[in-house]
Design a protein around this motif. Sequence first.
Motif, short mmCIF file in Angstrom:
data_model
loop_
_atom_site.label_atom_id
_atom_site.label_comp_id
_atom_site.label_asym_id
_atom_site.label_seq_id
_atom_site.Cartn_x
_atom_site.Cartn_y
_atom_site.Cartn_z
N MET A 1 0.84 -1.20 0.00
CA MET A 1 0.00 0.00 0.00
C MET A 1 0.88 1.25 0.00
N ASN A 2 0.56 2.22 -0.87
CA ASN A 2 1.30 3.46 -0.91
C ASN A 2 0.93 4.34 0.28
N TYR A 3 1.87 5.20 0.68
CA TYR A 3 1.60 6.10 1.78
C TYR A 3 2.20 7.47 1.46
N ASP A 4 1.65 8.50 2.08
CA ASP A 4 2.08 9.87 1.81
C ASP A 4 3.24 10.30 2.69
N GLN A 5 3.31 9.73 3.86
CA GLN A 5 4.33 10.16 4.83
C GLN A 5 4.61 9.04 5.81
N LYS A 6 5.82 9.01 6.33
CA LYS A 6 6.19 7.99 7.32
C LYS A 6 6.55 8.66 8.63
N VAL A 7 6.09 8.05 9.72
CA VAL A 7 6.40 8.52 11.06
C VAL A 7 7.06 7.38 11.83
N GLN A 8 8.17 7.66 12.47
CA GLN A 8 8.91 6.62 13.19
C GLN A 8 8.85 6.87 14.69
N LEU A 9 8.32 5.88 15.41
CA LEU A 9 8.20 5.97 16.86
C LEU A 9 9.11 4.94 17.53
N LEU A 10 9.35 5.18 18.81
CA LEU A 10 10.15 4.26 19.62
C LEU A 10 9.38 3.98 20.90
N ILE A 11 9.29 2.71 21.29
CA ILE A 11 8.63 2.36 22.55
C ILE A 11 9.70 1.78 23.48
N ILE A 12 9.76 2.33 24.70
CA ILE A 12 10.80 1.92 25.65
C ILE A 12 10.17 1.67 27.02
N GLY A 13 10.94 1.04 27.88
CA GLY A 13 10.48 0.71 29.23
C GLY A 13 11.07 -0.62 29.66
N ASP A 14 10.87 -0.95 30.93
CA ASP A 14 11.42 -2.19 31.47
C ASP A 14 10.89 -3.42 30.74
N SER A 15 11.62 -4.50 30.87
CA SER A 15 11.16 -5.78 30.34
C SER A 15 9.88 -6.21 31.05
N THR A 16 8.99 -6.84 30.35
CA THR A 16 7.72 -7.43 30.84
C THR A 16 6.64 -6.40 31.15
N VAL A 17 6.83 -5.13 30.79
CA VAL A 17 5.75 -4.15 31.03
C VAL A 17 4.66 -4.23 29.97
N GLY A 18 4.94 -4.97 28.88
CA GLY A 18 3.91 -5.17 27.86
C GLY A 18 4.08 -4.36 26.60
N LYS A 19 5.30 -3.95 26.29
CA LYS A 19 5.54 -3.13 25.10
C LYS A 19 5.14 -3.86 23.82
N THR A 20 5.62 -5.10 23.67
CA THR A 20 5.30 -5.88 22.47
C THR A 20 3.81 -6.17 22.38
N SER A 21 3.19 -6.43 23.51
CA SER A 21 1.74 -6.69 23.52
C SER A 21 0.95 -5.47 23.09
N ILE A 22 1.38 -4.29 23.51
CA ILE A 22 0.73 -3.04 23.09
C ILE A 22 0.81 -2.89 21.58
N LEU A 23 2.00 -3.13 21.02
CA LEU A 23 2.19 -2.94 19.59
C LEU A 23 1.44 -4.01 18.78
N SER A 24 1.41 -5.23 19.27
CA SER A 24 0.66 -6.28 18.60
C SER A 24 -0.84 -5.97 18.59
N ARG A 25 -1.33 -5.48 19.71
CA ARG A 25 -2.75 -5.10 19.79
C ARG A 25 -3.05 -3.95 18.83
N TYR A 26 -2.15 -2.96 18.77
CA TYR A 26 -2.38 -1.80 17.93
C TYR A 26 -2.31 -2.15 16.45
N THR A 27 -1.30 -2.91 16.04
CA THR A 27 -1.09 -3.17 14.61
C THR A 27 -1.88 -4.35 14.08
N ASN A 28 -2.08 -5.37 14.91
CA ASN A 28 -2.73 -6.60 14.44
C ASN A 28 -4.05 -6.89 15.12
N GLY A 29 -4.37 -6.14 16.18
CA GLY A 29 -5.59 -6.42 16.92
C GLY A 29 -5.53 -7.71 17.70
#
Length: 208
Positions: A1-29
């Motif tokens: 899919m084409n896009y007009d603009q790209k935005v790059q974010l960074l998610i940080i924090g201690d291990s096991t706080v749920g960073k990957t789970s947040i991103l999986s929920r956001y991007t894949n539901g």
Amino acid sequence: MNYDQKVQLLIIGDSTVGKTSILSRYTNGEFNPHYLATVGLDFFKKDEVFNGKTIRIKIWDTAGQERYKSLTQGYFRNAEGIMIVYDVTNAVSFENLKYWIQSIKTHIDIDKGEVPAIIIGNKIDIFEREVKKEDAEAFAKEQKFNYFETSAKNGDGINECVKFLVKTILRNNNDKEEELEKKFIQINKENENNNKSSKKMDKCCGKD
């Protein structure tokens, strides 16, 4: 899919706080309670439409373990926005926000607001909290960050916090473009006035 603009974010924090789970929920539901800790770095992406433009949101997922912290820090300068996550059921992860914020400030002048950052309290679906919401809000206010609470398990608050951060970045970018345009117009006017003055001087001195 084409896009007009790209935005790059960074998610940080201690291990096991749920960073990957947040991103999986956001991007894949999706939510997987058995995620293994991120090793090094990974990234997620999702296309969203803002004001009629398709924005590709790329989010770097970082490891929270001590041995990977130097690797994480190398990505700060490429980030356009940062999500700092702690676990509301883990007081130590909340205390460690101070470390993560200091790590950001070592590489980025976030006090100027050029790279917006937000604090996220995750796992609000678990009732045995160790960090009160009002304490977290007070800390975020003291640090001049917006504060959100989320649940990767049921999706509460996740779209809101990511979209808030992306909208802030897009608004900042638009402001910068407008400022550059104003400077460009001002420079052109100054050059035009200088040329007119030069021509008048030429006529005055008989250089025609």
